[in-house]
Enzyme design. Sequence first.
Site, short mmCIF file in Angstrom:
data_model
loop_
_atom_site.label_atom_id
_atom_site.label_comp_id
_atom_site.label_asym_id
_atom_site.label_seq_id
_atom_site.Cartn_x
_atom_site.Cartn_y
_atom_site.Cartn_z
N ASP A 294 0.76 -1.16 0.01
CA ASP A 294 -0.17 -0.04 -0.22
C ASP A 294 0.62 1.23 0.10
O ASP A 294 2.26 1.37 0.22
CB ASP A 294 -1.03 -0.46 0.68
CG ASP A 294 -0.40 -0.58 2.55
OD1 ASP A 294 0.61 -0.77 2.19
OD2 ASP A 294 -0.85 -0.26 3.63
N ASP B 108 -7.42 -2.88 14.38
CA ASP B 108 -8.97 -3.07 13.63
C ASP B 108 -8.81 -3.92 12.89
O ASP B 108 -9.91 -4.58 12.29
CB ASP B 108 -9.40 -2.51 13.31
CG ASP B 108 -9.03 -1.02 12.03
OD1 ASP B 108 -8.04 -2.13 12.13
OD2 ASP B 108 -9.53 -0.31 11.43
N HIS C 188 -7.56 -4.94 11.03
CA HIS C 188 -6.90 -4.75 9.21
C HIS C 188 -5.99 -5.79 8.67
O HIS C 188 -4.82 -5.23 9.32
CB HIS C 188 -6.60 -3.17 8.21
CG HIS C 188 -5.77 -1.79 8.94
ND1 HIS C 188 -5.64 -0.92 9.64
CD2 HIS C 188 -4.79 -2.26 8.82
CE1 HIS C 188 -5.21 -0.59 10.31
NE2 HIS C 188 -3.74 -1.34 9.40
N GLU D 222 -9.64 -2.07 5.37
CA GLU D 222 -10.56 -2.04 7.16
C GLU D 222 -11.94 -2.69 7.31
O GLU D 222 -12.18 -3.23 5.89
CB GLU D 222 -11.02 0.04 7.11
CG GLU D 222 -9.63 0.88 6.71
CD GLU D 222 -9.02 0.98 7.93
OE1 GLU D 222 -8.50 0.20 9.20
OE2 GLU D 222 -7.70 1.62 8.15
C1 F6R Z 1 1.70 -1.50 6.05
C2 F6R Z 1 -0.49 -1.90 6.13
C3 F6R Z 1 -0.22 -2.60 7.90
C4 F6R Z 1 0.33 -2.09 8.77
C5 F6R Z 1 -0.45 -2.20 10.40
C6 F6R Z 1 0.24 -2.52 11.95
O1 F6R Z 1 1.85 -1.72 4.66
O2 F6R Z 1 -0.33 -2.87 5.42
O3 F6R Z 1 -2.00 -2.90 7.24
O4 F6R Z 1 1.02 -3.41 8.34
O5 F6R Z 1 -1.18 -0.96 10.37
O6 F6R Z 1 0.53 -1.55 11.48
P1 F6R Z 1 2.46 -1.57 12.44
O7 F6R Z 1 3.25 -2.66 12.07
O8 F6R Z 1 3.19 -0.26 12.41
O9 F6R Z 1 1.43 -1.79 13.35
#
Ligand code: F6R
Length: 241
Positions: A66, A134, A136, A141
């Site tokens: 992303d 959450d 995701h 989401e």
């Molecule tokens: C990052 C991504 C997100 C993260 C998630 C956890 O490319 O797609 O889904 O993996 O938000 O983020 P962290 O690792 O910072 O807790």
Amino acid sequence: MINLIKVKDYEEASDKAFEVMKKFIEPGKVLGLATGSTPLGLYQRMVKDHKENGTSYKQIKSFNLDEYVGLPITHPESYYAFMHRNLFDHIDIPEENTHVPSGLGEDLEAQARHYDEMIAESPVDVQLLGIGSDGHIAFNEPGTAFDSGTHVTDLAESTIKDNCRFFDNDITKVPTQAVTQGIGTIMKAKSILLIATGANKAQAVKDMIEGPIDEKCPASILQKHPDVTVIVDEAAASLLK
Ligand code: F6R
């Protein structure tokens, strides 16, 4: 099928993730990569292994999950910049083999479709994932369709708050939209490696592994994937039965 590996802490999770990832670092493989805090320990180990053992990425391709909408690649918090700073600049992967979706352009939806076409031509061997508090995965989401392809999405309020720490703790600086691989795109990867550490992931981990397969917890769809490894530390596993 989810293969659950429980470890003590973040360092052990990164060691274990590297052990899994290492099997895929060979000519012709396609890696699906992620950003955020979670994969940093793994990327450090990949860099160390490249420097010390000469493990080469010259014939490896990568596709990131992303990117924020509206951030130029020169912005330090763009995922393009993140990947270069934390991995690509320290290994020998050719720039043209790396792919991060672009959050800039006239027609982001058309670019997103093109991204899926590129992935279809070079199917991902292992997709690395973190998980949001959450539930995701990538920026899919709660409520995102399980068959979604790469698309533009609004970030959930909780995600904007979680990511505030990267933008001077100023919520007004956090982008509100992202381009993300869809859940359908992610599910096409041959293997999936998800790392979850820290107490703020405990509920999401429980919902992913023990909950019903429901769009309310996007990661719960992984129960249906044939080859998923989930590495959790004690804090993230604390609500599991
Ligand atoms: C990052 C991504 C997100 C993260 C998630 C956890 O490319 O797609 O889904 O993996 O938000 O983020 P962290 O690792 O910072 O807790």
